[in-house]
Design a protein around this motif. Structure first.
Motif, mmCIF file in Angstrom:
data_model
loop_
_atom_site.group_PDB
_atom_site.id
_atom_site.type_symbol
_atom_site.label_atom_id
_atom_site.label_comp_id
_atom_site.label_asym_id
_atom_site.label_seq_id
_atom_site.Cartn_x
_atom_site.Cartn_y
_atom_site.Cartn_z
ATOM 1 N N ASP A 1 0.383 -1.714 -10.054
ATOM 2 C CA ASP A 1 0.183 -2.531 -8.855
ATOM 3 C C ASP A 1 -0.647 -1.771 -7.837
ATOM 4 N N VAL A 2 -1.554 -2.491 -7.174
ATOM 5 C CA VAL A 2 -2.321 -1.879 -6.084
ATOM 6 C C VAL A 2 -2.128 -2.749 -4.839
ATOM 7 N N GLY B 1 -11.126 1.392 -6.902
ATOM 8 C CA GLY B 1 -10.928 2.297 -8.036
ATOM 9 C C GLY B 1 -9.505 2.791 -8.240
ATOM 10 N N VAL C 1 -0.135 -3.810 -20.915
ATOM 11 C CA VAL C 1 0.020 -4.215 -19.519
ATOM 12 C C VAL C 1 0.110 -5.744 -19.478
ATOM 13 N N GLU D 1 -8.997 -12.848 -11.750
ATOM 14 C CA GLU D 1 -9.393 -11.478 -11.364
ATOM 15 C C GLU D 1 -8.586 -10.391 -12.064
ATOM 16 N N THR E 1 -0.588 -9.327 -17.023
ATOM 17 C CA THR E 1 -1.163 -9.911 -15.807
ATOM 18 C C THR E 1 -0.674 -11.353 -15.674
ATOM 19 N N PHE F 1 -9.936 -7.494 -14.542
ATOM 20 C CA PHE F 1 -9.607 -6.081 -14.392
ATOM 21 C C PHE F 1 -9.156 -5.507 -15.739
ATOM 22 N N GLY G 1 -6.746 1.019 -9.176
ATOM 23 C CA GLY G 1 -6.210 0.455 -10.423
ATOM 24 C C GLY G 1 -6.793 1.173 -11.633
ATOM 25 N N ALA G 2 -8.109 1.375 -11.619
ATOM 26 C CA ALA G 2 -8.764 2.043 -12.757
ATOM 27 C C ALA G 2 -8.221 3.467 -12.916
ATOM 28 N N HIS H 1 -5.988 -2.322 -0.480
ATOM 29 C CA HIS H 1 -6.628 -1.128 -1.069
ATOM 30 C C HIS H 1 -7.309 -1.444 -2.394
ATOM 31 N N ARG H 2 -7.536 -2.727 -2.664
ATOM 32 C CA ARG H 2 -8.121 -3.100 -3.960
ATOM 33 C C ARG H 2 -9.635 -2.910 -3.990
ATOM 34 N N ALA I 1 1.835 -6.416 -3.781
ATOM 35 C CA ALA I 1 0.879 -6.682 -4.865
ATOM 36 C C ALA I 1 1.280 -7.932 -5.648
HETATM 37 C C1 LIG Z 1 -5.286 -5.668 -11.077
HETATM 38 C C2 LIG Z 1 -5.186 -4.591 -9.993
HETATM 39 C C3 LIG Z 1 -4.204 -3.503 -10.476
HETATM 40 C C4 LIG Z 1 -6.588 -3.983 -9.794
HETATM 41 O O1 LIG Z 1 -6.514 -2.897 -8.875
HETATM 42 P P1 LIG Z 1 -7.840 -2.345 -8.126
HETATM 43 O O2 LIG Z 1 -7.485 -1.053 -7.506
HETATM 44 O O3 LIG Z 1 -8.394 -3.401 -7.262
HETATM 45 O O4 LIG Z 1 -8.828 -2.119 -9.367
HETATM 46 P P2 LIG Z 1 -10.181 -1.271 -9.366
HETATM 47 O O5 LIG Z 1 -10.746 -1.158 -7.984
HETATM 48 O O6 LIG Z 1 -9.917 0.014 -10.066
HETATM 49 O O7 LIG Z 1 -11.138 -2.178 -10.253
HETATM 50 C C5 LIG Z 1 -11.723 -1.727 -11.468
HETATM 51 C C6 LIG Z 1 -12.581 -2.846 -12.052
HETATM 52 O O8 LIG Z 1 -11.771 -3.977 -12.412
HETATM 53 C C7 LIG Z 1 -12.518 -5.198 -12.193
HETATM 54 N N1 LIG Z 1 -11.879 -5.950 -11.106
HETATM 55 C C8 LIG Z 1 -10.876 -5.534 -10.305
HETATM 56 N N2 LIG Z 1 -10.560 -6.512 -9.422
HETATM 57 C C9 LIG Z 1 -11.380 -7.537 -9.668
HETATM 58 C C10 LIG Z 1 -11.559 -8.814 -9.074
HETATM 59 N N3 LIG Z 1 -10.819 -9.198 -8.034
HETATM 60 N N4 LIG Z 1 -12.501 -9.629 -9.577
HETATM 61 C C11 LIG Z 1 -13.252 -9.238 -10.617
HETATM 62 N N5 LIG Z 1 -13.154 -8.022 -11.214
HETATM 63 C C12 LIG Z 1 -12.226 -7.195 -10.741
HETATM 64 C C13 LIG Z 1 -13.898 -4.759 -11.743
HETATM 65 O O9 LIG Z 1 -14.680 -4.592 -12.916
HETATM 66 C C14 LIG Z 1 -13.600 -3.423 -11.092
HETATM 67 O O10 LIG Z 1 -14.699 -2.564 -11.042
HETATM 68 P P3 LIG Z 1 -15.749 -2.706 -9.790
HETATM 69 O O11 LIG Z 1 -14.942 -2.785 -8.525
HETATM 70 O O12 LIG Z 1 -16.557 -1.467 -9.908
HETATM 71 O O13 LIG Z 1 -16.485 -3.978 -10.045
HETATM 72 C C15 LIG Z 1 -4.710 -5.193 -8.640
HETATM 73 O O14 LIG Z 1 -5.505 -6.316 -8.341
HETATM 74 C C16 LIG Z 1 -3.260 -5.622 -8.643
HETATM 75 O O15 LIG Z 1 -2.382 -4.873 -8.205
HETATM 76 N N6 LIG Z 1 -2.965 -6.855 -9.131
HETATM 77 C C17 LIG Z 1 -1.598 -7.360 -9.197
HETATM 78 C C18 LIG Z 1 -0.816 -6.684 -10.283
HETATM 79 C C19 LIG Z 1 -1.435 -6.765 -11.667
HETATM 80 O O16 LIG Z 1 -1.950 -7.772 -12.103
HETATM 81 N N7 LIG Z 1 -1.313 -5.676 -12.402
HETATM 82 C C20 LIG Z 1 -1.733 -5.597 -13.802
HETATM 83 C C21 LIG Z 1 -2.851 -4.649 -13.966
HETATM 84 S S1 LIG Z 1 -3.377 -4.602 -15.662
#
Ligand SMILES: CC(C)(COP(=O)(O)OP(=O)(O)OC[C@H]1O[C@@H](n2cnc3c(N)ncnc32)[C@H](O)[C@@H]1OP(=O)(O)O)[C@@H](O)C(=O)NCCC(=O)NCCS
Length: 335
Positions: free
Chosen positions: A85-86, A94, A117, A130, A119, A134, A96-97, A90-91, A23
């Motif tokens: 982290d996701v 849902g 948190v 992105e 980012t 999130f 992360g949410a 698998h992103r 991640a």
């Molecule tokens: C940020 C992170 C945790 C998101 O995980 P995820 O499982 O993809 O998140 P979700 O599927 O639950 O997304 C929830 C909402 O966030 C927003 N979102 C998530 N990824 C997005 C993207 N790439 N672009 C725009 N919006 C995004 C959307 O509103 C999304 O809802 P939708 O899919 O219905 O549109 C993941 O990308 C990650 O591990 N990033 C690296 C570590 C990090 O930054 N962690 C801090 C988190 S606060």
């Protein structure tokens, strides 16, 4: 399904480590993960002052998302910090949410009111990155930003000598000492006192921080754990020759592999500012690093935008911005 992970569970811990590395590596070629061994020792020996709770999101028996909660136990008792982290593949499904919902629920159960948190986004950190999208989608508000800067090594020896000479001219009455691995016992009380104030003074937007509980015992535990991890800590201190007080400190930490070096907090006591002690301790540490541990690629440092003085020292040394982190807050009253 989200479940609590026991740090003693070897199989689960390996999966958690792999998810975190995958991640955190996305579009960050400069990211260098710790070794698994060193990470595991850190996870298995957390500071009692900051309890850790590790959760995994499992799909078909495999860990695809992780949430590490840091729960301060001595100070800042309304806060919880989460590292979520996701796995890249698998992103947007849902995970992360779900982990954020779970973390918010834990914050409530623990009787706390603020969840933080962090980012990262390249360069100056675009608002619409992105991960920022999130965080916003989950109800977080931006609290403060910290650019990460890298300093390519080695810094030319003449440049360090010039900076050392310029700071010498302004610091009568202080001596600079550098220690490897651990600061000796007789200086630990003074060092702990100084470090307690770092969290209060380091700029953090509108969020208030209480002094962190740093004690000589806590420092000794950190030194012992790092020795086991194969980590090396270089600490340069400025000592007030009249009172013997520790007036300034800076630390560089690195593994015994050829990985980058991490700059930890640098701090000059309020009563001892204006003598270029910040530059003096940083230059002393760098000189020791380059003399005794050559061949490291770069030093990584993070400073809040508003920490102008520290940023100017870093820019003078040659640090350049690589990425910017945003610290986000979800406060119960804003939710
Ligand atoms: C940020 C992170 C945790 C998101 O995980 P995820 O499982 O993809 O998140 P979700 O599927 O639950 O997304 C929830 C909402 O966030 C927003 N979102 C998530 N990824 C997005 C993207 N790439 N672009 C725009 N919006 C995004 C959307 O509103 C999304 O809802 P939708 O899919 O219905 O549109 C993941 O990308 C990650 O591990 N990033 C690296 C570590 C990090 O930054 N962690 C801090 C988190 S606060």
């Amino acid at each position: 399904m989200i479940r609590l992970i026991d740090p003693a569970d070897d199989d689960a811990m390996r999966q958690v480590f792999d998810v975190g590395v995958a991640a955190k590596s996305v579009a960050r070629p400069w990211f260098t993960p710790p070794s698994y061994k060193s990470w595991l020792i850190g996870m298995r020996q957390p500071d009692p002052e900051e309890r850790q709770e590790l959760y995994g999101f499992f799909r078909d028996g495999a860990c695809v998302g992780t949430s590490l909660l840091f729960v301060p136990t001595q100070d800042n008792l309304e806060k919880v910090y989460a590292d979520i982290d996701v796995a890249p593949e698998h992103r947007r499904r849902g995970v992360g949410a779900a982990l954020v919902r779970h973390a918010k629920a834990r914050v409530g159960e623990l009787g706390r009111s603020a969840l933080f948190v962090e980012t990262f986004a390249p360069g100056e950190g675009a608002d619409d990155h992105e991960y920022a999208r999130f965080a916003r989608s989950q109800g977080f508000l931006p609290a403060w930003r910290e650019p990460t800067r890298h300093l390519e090594l080695p810094v030319p020896a003449e440049k360090l000598a010039d900076l050392a000479a310029a700071s010498n001219a302004r610091r009568d009455g202080y001596r600079i000492e550098t220690y490897v691995g651990r600061v000796p016992d007789e200086l630990l009380a003074g060092l702990a006192e100084l470090m307690r104030m770092l969290a209060v003074d380091a700029p953090s937007g509108d969020v208030d921080f209480e002094p962190e509980e740093v004690t000589p015992d806590r420092l000794r535990r950190i030194y012992a754990r790092e020795a086991e991890q194969g980590r090396i800590r270089l600490s340069s201190l400025a000592i007030d020759e009249t009172s013997g007080a520790v007036a300034a400190q800076t630390d560089l930490v690195f593994d015994d592999t050829m990985d980058p070096v991490v700059q930890e907090g640098t701090y000059v006591h309020r009563e001892h500012r204006g003598h270029r002690l910040g530059t003096a301790v940083k230059v002393a540490n760098l000189q020791r690093l380059q003399r005794d541990y050559p061949g490291r690629p770069f030093i990584r440092t993070m400073n809040a935008d508003t920490n102008e003085h520290m940023v100017s020292i870093n820019v003078e040394l040659g640090f350049e911005i690589v990425e910017t982190s945003t610290e986000w807050i979800f406060a119960s009253s804003t939710g």
